[in-house]
Design a protein around this motif. Structure first.
Motif, PDB file in Angstrom:
ATOM      1  N   THR A  59       0.839  -1.196   0.000  1.00 50.95           N
ATOM      2  CA  THR A  59       0.000   0.000   0.000  1.00 50.95           C
ATOM      3  C   THR A  59       0.875   1.247   0.000  1.00 50.95           C
ATOM      4  OG1 THR A  59      -0.156   0.151   2.422  1.00 50.95           O
ATOM      5  CG2 THR A  59      -1.809  -1.200   1.293  1.00 50.95           C
ATOM      6  N   GLY A  60       0.309   2.331  -0.496  1.00 52.18           N
ATOM      7  CA  GLY A  60       1.028   3.606  -0.500  1.00 52.18           C
ATOM      8  C   GLY A  60       2.252   3.584  -1.388  1.00 52.18           C
ATOM      9  N   THR A  61       2.060   3.329  -2.680  1.00 56.15           N
ATOM     10  CA  THR A  61       3.206   3.104  -3.569  1.00 56.15           C
ATOM     11  C   THR A  61       3.464   4.214  -4.578  1.00 56.15           C
ATOM     12  OG1 THR A  61       1.950   1.915  -5.262  1.00 56.15           O
ATOM     13  CG2 THR A  61       2.820   0.615  -3.415  1.00 56.15           C
ATOM     14  N   SER A  62       2.841   5.358  -4.420  1.00 56.64           N
ATOM     15  CA  SER A  62       3.039   6.409  -5.421  1.00 56.64           C
ATOM     16  C   SER A  62       4.394   7.094  -5.290  1.00 56.64           C
ATOM     17  CB  SER A  62       1.918   7.449  -5.349  1.00 56.64           C
ATOM     18  OG  SER A  62       1.914   8.087  -4.092  1.00 56.64           O
ATOM     19  N   SER A  63       5.035   6.979  -4.129  1.00 53.47           N
ATOM     20  CA  SER A  63       6.347   7.610  -3.932  1.00 53.47           C
ATOM     21  C   SER A  63       7.080   6.942  -2.772  1.00 53.47           C
ATOM     22  CB  SER A  63       6.178   9.112  -3.646  1.00 53.47           C
ATOM     23  OG  SER A  63       5.482   9.298  -2.431  1.00 53.47           O
ATOM     24  N   GLY A  64       8.287   7.377  -2.537  1.00 53.71           N
ATOM     25  CA  GLY A  64       9.056   6.960  -1.363  1.00 53.71           C
ATOM     26  C   GLY A  64       9.314   5.475  -1.244  1.00 53.71           C
ATOM     27  N   PHE A  65       9.236   4.984   0.024  1.00 56.75           N
ATOM     28  CA  PHE A  65       9.522   3.577   0.299  1.00 56.75           C
ATOM     29  C   PHE A  65       8.570   2.646  -0.434  1.00 56.75           C
ATOM     30  CE2 PHE A  65      11.336   5.369   4.325  1.00 56.75           C
ATOM     31  CZ  PHE A  65      12.643   5.021   4.053  1.00 56.75           C
ATOM     32  N   LYS A  95      -4.598   8.212  -5.270  1.00 55.90           N
ATOM     33  CA  LYS A  95      -5.126   9.134  -6.277  1.00 55.90           C
ATOM     34  C   LYS A  95      -5.145   8.491  -7.659  1.00 55.90           C
ATOM     35  CE  LYS A  95      -2.278  12.423  -4.461  1.00 55.90           C
ATOM     36  NZ  LYS A  95      -1.401  13.553  -4.616  1.00 55.90           N
ATOM     37  N   GLU A  96      -6.236   8.748  -8.370  1.00 49.56           N
ATOM     38  CA  GLU A  96      -6.371   8.222  -9.727  1.00 49.56           C
ATOM     39  C   GLU A  96      -5.229   8.679 -10.626  1.00 49.56           C
ATOM     40  OE1 GLU A  96      -9.911   7.923 -13.006  1.00 49.56           O
ATOM     41  OE2 GLU A  96     -10.441   8.322 -10.925  1.00 49.56           O
ATOM     42  N   SER A  97      -4.723   9.875 -10.391  1.00 52.33           N
ATOM     43  CA  SER A  97      -3.626  10.408 -11.211  1.00 52.33           C
ATOM     44  C   SER A  97      -2.324   9.612 -11.038  1.00 52.33           C
ATOM     45  CB  SER A  97      -3.390  11.883 -10.889  1.00 52.33           C
ATOM     46  OG  SER A  97      -3.046  12.041  -9.524  1.00 52.33           O
ATOM     47  N   ASP A  98      -2.237   8.774 -10.006  1.00 55.37           N
ATOM     48  CA  ASP A  98      -1.028   7.973  -9.754  1.00 55.37           C
ATOM     49  C   ASP A  98      -1.119   6.546 -10.295  1.00 55.37           C
ATOM     50  OD1 ASP A  98       0.366  10.014  -8.436  1.00 55.37           O
ATOM     51  OD2 ASP A  98      -0.570   9.516  -6.509  1.00 55.37           O
ATOM     52  N   LEU A  99      -2.208   6.207 -10.955  1.00 54.10           N
ATOM     53  CA  LEU A  99      -2.386   4.832 -11.426  1.00 54.10           C
ATOM     54  C   LEU A  99      -1.332   4.386 -12.435  1.00 54.10           C
ATOM     55  CD1 LEU A  99      -6.267   4.545 -11.682  1.00 54.10           C
ATOM     56  CD2 LEU A  99      -4.737   3.186 -10.226  1.00 54.10           C
ATOM     57  N   GLU A 100      -0.671   5.295 -13.089  1.00 50.66           N
ATOM     58  CA  GLU A 100       0.339   4.943 -14.104  1.00 50.66           C
ATOM     59  C   GLU A 100       1.764   4.947 -13.544  1.00 50.66           C
ATOM     60  OE1 GLU A 100      -0.404   4.124 -17.383  1.00 50.66           O
ATOM     61  OE2 GLU A 100      -2.473   4.118 -16.662  1.00 50.66           O
ATOM     62  N   VAL A 101       1.925   5.158 -12.239  1.00 50.03           N
ATOM     63  CA  VAL A 101       3.256   5.332 -11.653  1.00 50.03           C
ATOM     64  C   VAL A 101       4.165   4.101 -11.849  1.00 50.03           C
ATOM     65  CG1 VAL A 101       2.708   4.581  -9.299  1.00 50.03           C
ATOM     66  CG2 VAL A 101       4.449   6.321  -9.655  1.00 50.03           C
ATOM     67  N   HIS A 102       3.600   2.919 -11.968  1.00 52.81           N
ATOM     68  CA  HIS A 102       4.399   1.693 -12.139  1.00 52.81           C
ATOM     69  C   HIS A 102       4.298   1.129 -13.551  1.00 52.81           C
ATOM     70  CE1 HIS A 102       4.815   1.960  -7.857  1.00 52.81           C
ATOM     71  NE2 HIS A 102       3.522   1.838  -7.690  1.00 52.81           N
ATOM     72  N   VAL A 132       3.168  -6.178 -12.179  1.00 51.86           N
ATOM     73  CA  VAL A 132       2.666  -5.213 -11.202  1.00 51.86           C
ATOM     74  C   VAL A 132       1.269  -4.777 -11.620  1.00 51.86           C
ATOM     75  CG1 VAL A 132       2.979  -2.942 -10.136  1.00 51.86           C
ATOM     76  CG2 VAL A 132       4.970  -4.377 -10.594  1.00 51.86           C
ATOM     77  N   ALA A 133       0.322  -4.926 -10.706  1.00 49.77           N
ATOM     78  CA  ALA A 133      -1.036  -4.429 -10.914  1.00 49.77           C
ATOM     79  C   ALA A 133      -1.219  -3.256  -9.952  1.00 49.77           C
ATOM     80  CB  ALA A 133      -2.062  -5.520 -10.622  1.00 49.77           C
ATOM     81  N   THR A 134      -1.448  -2.078 -10.486  1.00 43.17           N
ATOM     82  CA  THR A 134      -1.635  -0.889  -9.653  1.00 43.17           C
ATOM     83  C   THR A 134      -3.127  -0.618  -9.519  1.00 43.17           C
ATOM     84  OG1 THR A 134       0.450  -0.004 -10.482  1.00 43.17           O
ATOM     85  CG2 THR A 134      -1.002   1.528  -9.334  1.00 43.17           C
ATOM     86  N   LEU A 135      -3.586  -0.560  -8.269  1.00 41.05           N
ATOM     87  CA  LEU A 135      -5.006  -0.384  -7.990  1.00 41.05           C
ATOM     88  C   LEU A 135      -5.229   0.825  -7.088  1.00 41.05           C
ATOM     89  CD1 LEU A 135      -5.865  -4.121  -7.204  1.00 41.05           C
ATOM     90  CD2 LEU A 135      -6.116  -2.934  -9.376  1.00 41.05           C
ATOM     91  N   LEU A 136      -6.398   1.395  -7.200  1.00 38.75           N
ATOM     92  CA  LEU A 136      -6.795   2.538  -6.394  1.00 38.75           C
ATOM     93  C   LEU A 136      -7.298   2.053  -5.041  1.00 38.75           C
ATOM     94  CD1 LEU A 136      -6.827   5.522  -7.175  1.00 38.75           C
ATOM     95  CD2 LEU A 136      -9.209   5.258  -7.827  1.00 38.75           C
ATOM     96  N   LEU A 137      -6.813   2.650  -3.944  1.00 45.28           N
ATOM     97  CA  LEU A 137      -7.280   2.278  -2.605  1.00 45.28           C
ATOM     98  C   LEU A 137      -7.056   3.420  -1.635  1.00 45.28           C
ATOM     99  CD1 LEU A 137      -8.337   0.107  -0.602  1.00 45.28           C
ATOM    100  CD2 LEU A 137      -5.943  -0.454  -0.165  1.00 45.28           C
ATOM    101  N   ASP A 138      -8.116   3.811  -0.946  1.00 44.17           N
ATOM    102  CA  ASP A 138      -8.022   4.759   0.161  1.00 44.17           C
ATOM    103  C   ASP A 138      -8.102   3.927   1.434  1.00 44.17           C
ATOM    104  OD1 ASP A 138      -8.282   6.626   2.154  1.00 44.17           O
ATOM    105  OD2 ASP A 138      -9.961   7.692   1.244  1.00 44.17           O
ATOM    106  N   VAL A 139      -6.991   3.779   2.144  1.00 40.41           N
ATOM    107  CA  VAL A 139      -6.953   2.898   3.311  1.00 40.41           C
ATOM    108  C   VAL A 139      -7.824   3.398   4.458  1.00 40.41           C
ATOM    109  CG1 VAL A 139      -4.714   1.887   2.771  1.00 40.41           C
ATOM    110  CG2 VAL A 139      -4.825   3.932   4.204  1.00 40.41           C
ATOM    111  N   ASN A 140      -8.345   4.612   4.361  1.00 38.63           N
ATOM    112  CA  ASN A 140      -9.252   5.129   5.391  1.00 38.63           C
ATOM    113  C   ASN A 140     -10.702   4.705   5.155  1.00 38.63           C
ATOM    114  OD1 ASN A 140      -7.362   6.613   6.960  1.00 38.63           O
ATOM    115  ND2 ASN A 140      -7.273   8.110   5.315  1.00 38.63           N
ATOM    116  N   ASP A 141     -10.986   4.073   4.042  1.00 37.14           N
ATOM    117  CA  ASP A 141     -12.331   3.621   3.697  1.00 37.14           C
ATOM    118  C   ASP A 141     -12.427   2.125   4.002  1.00 37.14           C
ATOM    119  OD1 ASP A 141     -14.673   2.754   2.464  1.00 37.14           O
ATOM    120  OD2 ASP A 141     -14.354   3.957   0.660  1.00 37.14           O
ATOM    121  N   GLU A 142     -13.029   1.779   5.156  1.00 33.04           N
ATOM    122  CA  GLU A 142     -13.053   0.388   5.596  1.00 33.04           C
ATOM    123  C   GLU A 142     -13.802  -0.535   4.636  1.00 33.04           C
ATOM    124  OE1 GLU A 142     -13.786  -0.397   9.748  1.00 33.04           O
ATOM    125  OE2 GLU A 142     -12.992   1.571  10.292  1.00 33.04           O
TER     126      GLU A 142
END
Length: 103
Positions: free
Chosen positions: A9-15, A36-43, A49-59
Motif C-alpha cells: 500500500t502507498g506506492t506512489s512515492s518513497g519507500f 489518487k487516480e492520477s497515480d495509477l500509471e506510476v508503475h 505489477v497491478a496498480t489499484l486505487l485504494l483509500d486505506v481510510n475507507d473500511e
C-alpha cells in the motif's frame, strides 16, 4: 509453484514505490495501491505489477480490495502496509479516535 504475490500500500512515492520495484525485480507479483487516480500509471512498464486505487481510510473499500487483490494473481503471500500518516503529539493528548485512525 507460482510466483509469490505481495500487496504493497502507498506506492506512489518513497519507500512504497521503491518496494514495488525491488519486489518486482526479485520475481514477485506485486499488487501496488495508490490513493489518487492520477497515480495509477506510476508503475507503468514494470512487469507483474497491478496498480489499484485504494483509500486505506475507507473500511468498506479495504474489505473489497482484498478480494480484488486476490483475483489479480490468485494468491497473496505478503503485505507491506506502507500507506498512512503520522499522528504527532504526546500520547496522553491523543484521542482514541486519533489512535484508531493511526493504526
Amino acid at each position: 509453484m507460482s510466483q509469490p504475490t505481495i500487496v504493497i500500500t502507498g506506492t506512489s512515492s518513497g519507500f512504497g514505490r521503491l518496494s514495488v520495484a525491488r519486489f518486482a525485480s526479485s520475481g514477485w507479483n506485486v499488487v501496488a495501491t495508490v490513493r489518487k487516480e492520477s497515480d495509477l500509471e506510476v508503475h507503468k512498464g514494470i512487469d507483474d505489477v497491478a496498480t489499484l486505487l485504494l483509500d486505506v481510510n475507507d473500511e468498506d473499500a479495504d474489505l473489497a480490495f482484498g478480494e480484488l487483490a486476490l483475483a489479480q494473481f490468485g494468491r497473496i503471500d505478503a503485505l507491506v502496509n506502507n500507506a498512512g500518516y503520522y499522528q504527532a503529539g504526546p500520547l496522553e493528548a491523543t484521542t482514541m479516535d486519533q489512535a484508531h485512525r493511526q493504526f
